[in-house]
Design an enzyme around this catalytic site. Sequence first.
Site, PDB file in Angstrom:
ATOM      1  N   ASP A 165      -8.913   5.614  -6.915  1.00  0.00           N
ATOM      2  CA  ASP A 165      -9.674   4.661  -7.707  1.00  0.00           C
ATOM      3  C   ASP A 165      -8.655   3.779  -8.402  1.00  0.00           C
ATOM      4  O   ASP A 165      -7.650   4.279  -8.925  1.00  0.00           O
ATOM      5  CB  ASP A 165     -10.585   5.358  -8.728  1.00  0.00           C
ATOM      6  CG  ASP A 165     -11.714   4.437  -9.179  1.00  0.00           C
ATOM      7  OD1 ASP A 165     -12.416   3.891  -8.294  1.00  0.00           O
ATOM      8  OD2 ASP A 165     -11.895   4.246 -10.390  1.00  0.00           O
ATOM      9  N   HIS A 188       1.104  -0.343  -7.926  1.00  0.00           N
ATOM     10  CA  HIS A 188       0.526   0.822  -8.590  1.00  0.00           C
ATOM     11  C   HIS A 188       0.185   1.914  -7.584  1.00  0.00           C
ATOM     12  O   HIS A 188       0.368   3.094  -7.859  1.00  0.00           O
ATOM     13  CB  HIS A 188      -0.729   0.401  -9.366  1.00  0.00           C
ATOM     14  CG  HIS A 188      -1.674  -0.457  -8.571  1.00  0.00           C
ATOM     15  ND1 HIS A 188      -1.296  -1.659  -8.003  1.00  0.00           N
ATOM     16  CD2 HIS A 188      -2.985  -0.310  -8.221  1.00  0.00           C
ATOM     17  CE1 HIS A 188      -2.313  -2.201  -7.366  1.00  0.00           C
ATOM     18  NE2 HIS A 188      -3.351  -1.395  -7.481  1.00  0.00           N
ATOM     19  N   PHE A 196      -5.421  -9.471  -2.152  1.00  0.00           N
ATOM     20  CA  PHE A 196      -6.875  -9.384  -2.268  1.00  0.00           C
ATOM     21  C   PHE A 196      -7.207  -9.062  -3.715  1.00  0.00           C
ATOM     22  O   PHE A 196      -6.332  -8.786  -4.536  1.00  0.00           O
ATOM     23  CB  PHE A 196      -7.444  -8.313  -1.330  1.00  0.00           C
ATOM     24  CG  PHE A 196      -6.823  -6.954  -1.519  1.00  0.00           C
ATOM     25  CD1 PHE A 196      -7.350  -6.048  -2.429  1.00  0.00           C
ATOM     26  CD2 PHE A 196      -5.701  -6.588  -0.797  1.00  0.00           C
ATOM     27  CE1 PHE A 196      -6.775  -4.798  -2.614  1.00  0.00           C
ATOM     28  CE2 PHE A 196      -5.117  -5.338  -0.967  1.00  0.00           C
ATOM     29  CZ  PHE A 196      -5.655  -4.448  -1.875  1.00  0.00           C
ATOM     30  N   GLY A 197      -8.499  -9.097  -4.036  1.00  0.00           N
ATOM     31  CA  GLY A 197      -8.897  -8.794  -5.406  1.00  0.00           C
ATOM     32  C   GLY A 197      -8.279  -9.747  -6.410  1.00  0.00           C
ATOM     33  O   GLY A 197      -8.311 -10.972  -6.241  1.00  0.00           O
ATOM     34  N   THR A 240     -13.259   7.583   1.902  1.00  0.00           N
ATOM     35  CA  THR A 240     -13.539   6.156   1.969  1.00  0.00           C
ATOM     36  C   THR A 240     -14.355   5.858   3.213  1.00  0.00           C
ATOM     37  O   THR A 240     -14.320   6.621   4.197  1.00  0.00           O
ATOM     38  CB  THR A 240     -12.231   5.336   1.995  1.00  0.00           C
ATOM     39  OG1 THR A 240     -12.548   3.930   1.993  1.00  0.00           O
ATOM     40  CG2 THR A 240     -11.420   5.639   3.244  1.00  0.00           C
ATOM     41  N   HIS A 241     -15.083   4.753   3.183  1.00  0.00           N
ATOM     42  CA  HIS A 241     -15.779   4.236   4.361  1.00  0.00           C
ATOM     43  C   HIS A 241     -15.102   2.950   4.830  1.00  0.00           C
ATOM     44  O   HIS A 241     -15.625   2.237   5.677  1.00  0.00           O
ATOM     45  CB  HIS A 241     -17.253   3.973   4.039  1.00  0.00           C
ATOM     46  CG  HIS A 241     -18.081   5.219   3.938  1.00  0.00           C
ATOM     47  ND1 HIS A 241     -17.825   6.214   3.012  1.00  0.00           N
ATOM     48  CD2 HIS A 241     -19.150   5.643   4.660  1.00  0.00           C
ATOM     49  CE1 HIS A 241     -18.715   7.186   3.159  1.00  0.00           C
ATOM     50  NE2 HIS A 241     -19.530   6.869   4.157  1.00  0.00           N
ATOM     51  N   ASP A 287      -5.116 -10.034  -7.048  1.00  0.00           N
ATOM     52  CA  ASP A 287      -3.708 -10.284  -6.725  1.00  0.00           C
ATOM     53  C   ASP A 287      -3.250 -11.718  -6.991  1.00  0.00           C
ATOM     54  O   ASP A 287      -2.121 -11.928  -7.452  1.00  0.00           O
ATOM     55  CB  ASP A 287      -3.424  -9.940  -5.261  1.00  0.00           C
ATOM     56  CG  ASP A 287      -3.363  -8.444  -5.008  1.00  0.00           C
ATOM     57  OD1 ASP A 287      -3.518  -7.666  -5.976  1.00  0.00           O
ATOM     58  OD2 ASP A 287      -3.147  -8.052  -3.844  1.00  0.00           O
ATOM     59  N   LYS A 342       5.214  -6.156  -2.047  1.00  0.00           N
ATOM     60  CA  LYS A 342       4.177  -5.656  -2.950  1.00  0.00           C
ATOM     61  C   LYS A 342       4.101  -4.140  -2.888  1.00  0.00           C
ATOM     62  O   LYS A 342       4.026  -3.465  -3.918  1.00  0.00           O
ATOM     63  CB  LYS A 342       2.821  -6.272  -2.600  1.00  0.00           C
ATOM     64  CG  LYS A 342       1.680  -5.708  -3.446  1.00  0.00           C
ATOM     65  CD  LYS A 342       0.325  -6.166  -2.961  1.00  0.00           C
ATOM     66  CE  LYS A 342      -0.787  -5.402  -3.676  1.00  0.00           C
ATOM     67  NZ  LYS A 342      -2.136  -5.746  -3.184  1.00  0.00           N
TER      68      LYS A 342
END
Length: 210
Positions: free
Chosen positions: A75, A194, A166-167, A14-15, A169, A189
Site C-alpha cells: 500500500d 519508496h 504515473f500518479g 493484486t489484480h 510522479d 526512480k
Amino acid sequence: MTRQLGSGKLVIATHNAGKLKEIAALLEPYGLDCISAGALGLAEPAETGTTFVENALLKARAAAEASGLPALADDSGMSAVALDGRPGVYTADWAERQWFEGDPGRDWFMAMGKVEGMIAAKGPDAPRDAWFSCVLAIAWPDGDYAVYEGRCDGQLTWPPRGNLGFGYDPVFVPNGYEQTFAELQPSQKQAISHRSDAFAKLTADQFGSS
C-alpha cells in the site's frame, strides 16, 4: 527473528498485471514463484484501513487466508506537509472520478490539481515538502506476518513535468534531484523510490541481502 519466506509459491495480493510483473522481477533472485490474487480468482477486499500498514496487512491477510499460501501486499501513497499528511492513505481516492464526470476511472491530473489548489490556498509561504510512502506486508495462512516500510522525501512542484511516471510522479521532485519522478528514467526512480526502500528492507530481513 522474523519468519522467513523461503522458496515456493507467493501470492501477490493484486489484480494488476503490471504490479505483479514488477514485484515478481524484484523477487525472482530468491526462488519465489509469484502468482497474483487475480490469477487465483481471489476477491479484492475493501481497503478500510486508515494507515498504509493497516491496508497492506488487510490485503495480504485476505489473500493468504483465501489461498492457503503466504501472500505479499503493498500500500503506498503521497503525503504533503502543508496538508497535514494528506492525501496519504487516500492518495488513489483523490483521483477517483464521480459518476457525473464520465469515465469512472482515475484522473491523476485532477488529483494533482486538487493538491496544488489546497496548498496554494494556504498562501505563498506554505511548505511544499512531501513524501511518498510504501508499506509491504507479508502474511502467512496461520496469521503470522511481517511489515516493511519505505519512504522517499522531496518537494512538490507545479505545473506537472514529465511523462515517464504515473500518479503524482509529475509533481514530485525527490530530494537531491532537479527532475520530477516522471522525468527520471525508470532505473533512476527505482534506485531511490519508496518502493525500492521497502523492498531493500524486506530482502535484507527475509533473505539476508540488500
